[in-house]
Design an enzyme around this catalytic site. Structure first.
Site, PDB file in Angstrom:
ATOM      1  N   ARG A 135       0.856  -1.174   0.000  1.00 50.46           N
ATOM      2  CA  ARG A 135       0.000   0.000   0.000  1.00 50.46           C
ATOM      3  C   ARG A 135       0.896   1.229   0.000  1.00 50.46           C
ATOM      4  O   ARG A 135       1.971   1.241   0.605  1.00 50.46           O
ATOM      5  CB  ARG A 135      -0.906   0.033   1.240  1.00 50.46           C
ATOM      6  CG  ARG A 135      -2.116  -0.888   1.173  1.00 50.46           C
ATOM      7  CD  ARG A 135      -3.156  -0.348   0.202  1.00 50.46           C
ATOM      8  NE  ARG A 135      -4.404  -1.092   0.245  1.00 50.46           N
ATOM      9  CZ  ARG A 135      -4.715  -2.080  -0.568  1.00 50.46           C
ATOM     10  NH1 ARG A 135      -3.856  -2.457  -1.500  1.00 50.46           N
ATOM     11  NH2 ARG A 135      -5.879  -2.696  -0.474  1.00 50.46           N
ATOM     12  N   GLU A 151      -3.366   7.650  -4.615  1.00 48.82           N
ATOM     13  CA  GLU A 151      -3.751   7.133  -5.936  1.00 48.82           C
ATOM     14  C   GLU A 151      -5.076   7.745  -6.397  1.00 48.82           C
ATOM     15  O   GLU A 151      -5.975   7.948  -5.583  1.00 48.82           O
ATOM     16  CB  GLU A 151      -3.909   5.613  -5.868  1.00 48.82           C
ATOM     17  CG  GLU A 151      -2.620   4.891  -5.521  1.00 48.82           C
ATOM     18  CD  GLU A 151      -2.838   3.397  -5.344  1.00 48.82           C
ATOM     19  OE1 GLU A 151      -3.939   2.887  -5.663  1.00 48.82           O
ATOM     20  OE2 GLU A 151      -1.911   2.738  -4.871  1.00 48.82           O
ATOM     21  N   HIS A 196      -1.135   0.374  -9.929  1.00 49.49           N
ATOM     22  CA  HIS A 196      -1.756  -0.544  -8.966  1.00 49.49           C
ATOM     23  C   HIS A 196      -2.398  -1.733  -9.688  1.00 49.49           C
ATOM     24  O   HIS A 196      -3.609  -1.947  -9.635  1.00 49.49           O
ATOM     25  CB  HIS A 196      -2.790   0.173  -8.100  1.00 49.49           C
ATOM     26  CG  HIS A 196      -3.041  -0.555  -6.804  1.00 49.49           C
ATOM     27  ND1 HIS A 196      -3.327   0.098  -5.631  1.00 49.49           N
ATOM     28  CD2 HIS A 196      -3.050  -1.884  -6.494  1.00 49.49           C
ATOM     29  CE1 HIS A 196      -3.502  -0.792  -4.661  1.00 49.49           C
ATOM     30  NE2 HIS A 196      -3.337  -1.994  -5.170  1.00 49.49           N
TER      31      HIS A 196
END
Length: 318
Positions: free
Chosen positions: A237, A266, A284
């Protein structure tokens, strides 16, 4: 006598989800698309007396405001392993079940970690740009570095960390790990301190859970301990890495390179990273294959089906 069709349980889908999963959710349940409502809290109030479940992609999250707006809510089924964007304290206080999708994301996410390592160390993305610009006509690309015999430190040695280690071992890498405790069954060297692991490592892969407990675990001290010849790979993360410290270390040369699949905010990525040839960026996509997303979606739906049928949940978190 004609039997009346069973009433489908009503659920809310927080945001757009993998299309085959969304189709199955809408076939199995009376599903409401929250993201399409202009006034989302108002919409939740309008269905509050009927909705018993929530389906959510991990990155969309489920806030306390949503949970509190649904007094009959019984279960939140998260499509993804990370539940750091779900208000677990609120769900637990209300006695609401939360499920996620572990295991099914492991292999592809570990593959992504090795892909980023190779991309940085062998300059694959840089080489692609080099060829496209026509620079090869003027000389060779700078040499990269092999993975074999390199020291790989893994922050977090759960399912994904273990899978990364298995792949790295096949490349002939030396492996060590860090986590809250030593795992007696793991043959690799253990470091309790992430700074000490980074000092030992040549490549540091971040594979621990997100959330407040690990926020900025990989801080300036860890990054600088990895050093000017070191590479940081993050498939965990964005919150786990101090992003400002990472950018500063890359700019100053205190860190050699990075392969990043996750970011602090993000989909916004620090502009400074975009111009760095020693950094490989991906959006991602650790679990973004049809194979894994299909398995994640099926497990999400199967948890909801099990709950409404009165059966044990397959992968409970809370």
């Amino acid at each position: 006598m004609t039997q009346r069709p069973a009433v489908k349980p009503e659920i809310v889908i927080i945001g757009p989800i993998y299309p085959p999963t969304q189709a199955r959710l809408e076939a199995e349940f009376a599903a409401h698309r929250l993201w399409e409502a202009p006034d989302q809290l108002g919409f939740l109030r309008s269905v509050a007396d009927r909705v018993r479940g929530v389906a959510v992609y991990a990155l969309h999250g489920c806030t306390a405001a949503v949970i509190e707006a649904l007094p009959r809510l019984e279960i939140i089924a998260c499509m993804g392993i990370g539940v750091d964007r779900i208000d677990l304290a609120c769900a637990k206080a209300r006695g609401i079940h939360v499920t996620n999708t572990p295991d099914v994301v492991t292999e592809d996410t570990a593959d992504a970690a090795l892909a980023l390592m190779l991309a940085v160390e062998r300059r694959i993305a840089e080489g692609d740009r080099f060829v496209r610009r026509g620079d090869w006509l003027n000389g060779e690309l700078r040499f990269g570095r092999a993975l074999r015999r390199r020291k790989l430190g893994i922050v977090g040695f759960g399912r994904i960390g273990s899978a990364i280690a298995a792949r790295a071992a096949a490349f002939g890498m030396e492996i060590a790990y860090q986590g809250p405790r030593r795992k007696p069954e793991v043959p690799h060297r253990y470091f309790a301190d992430p700074v000490a692991l980074a000092e030992w490592s040549e490549i540091l892969a971040v594979a621990c859970p997100g959330g407040e407990a690990t926020r900025n675990l990989v801080n300036r001290a860890v990054i600088e301990a990895l050093g000017p010849e070191g590479t940081l790979v993050n498939i965990a993360r964005g919150s786990v890495v101090d992003e400002a410290a990472l950018v500063a270390a890359l700019q100053s040369g205190k860190l050699g390179g990075a392969g990043l699949d996750v970011y602090a905010s993000e989909p916004r990525v620090p502009a400074a990273l975009l111009a760095m040839d020693n950094v490989v960026l991906s959006p991602h996509i650790g679990s973004a294959t049809h194979d894994t997303r299909r398995a994640m979606g099926d497990l999400t739906v199967d948890n909801l089906v099990a709950h409404f049928a009165g059966r044990p949940l397959l992968t409970p978190v809370v």
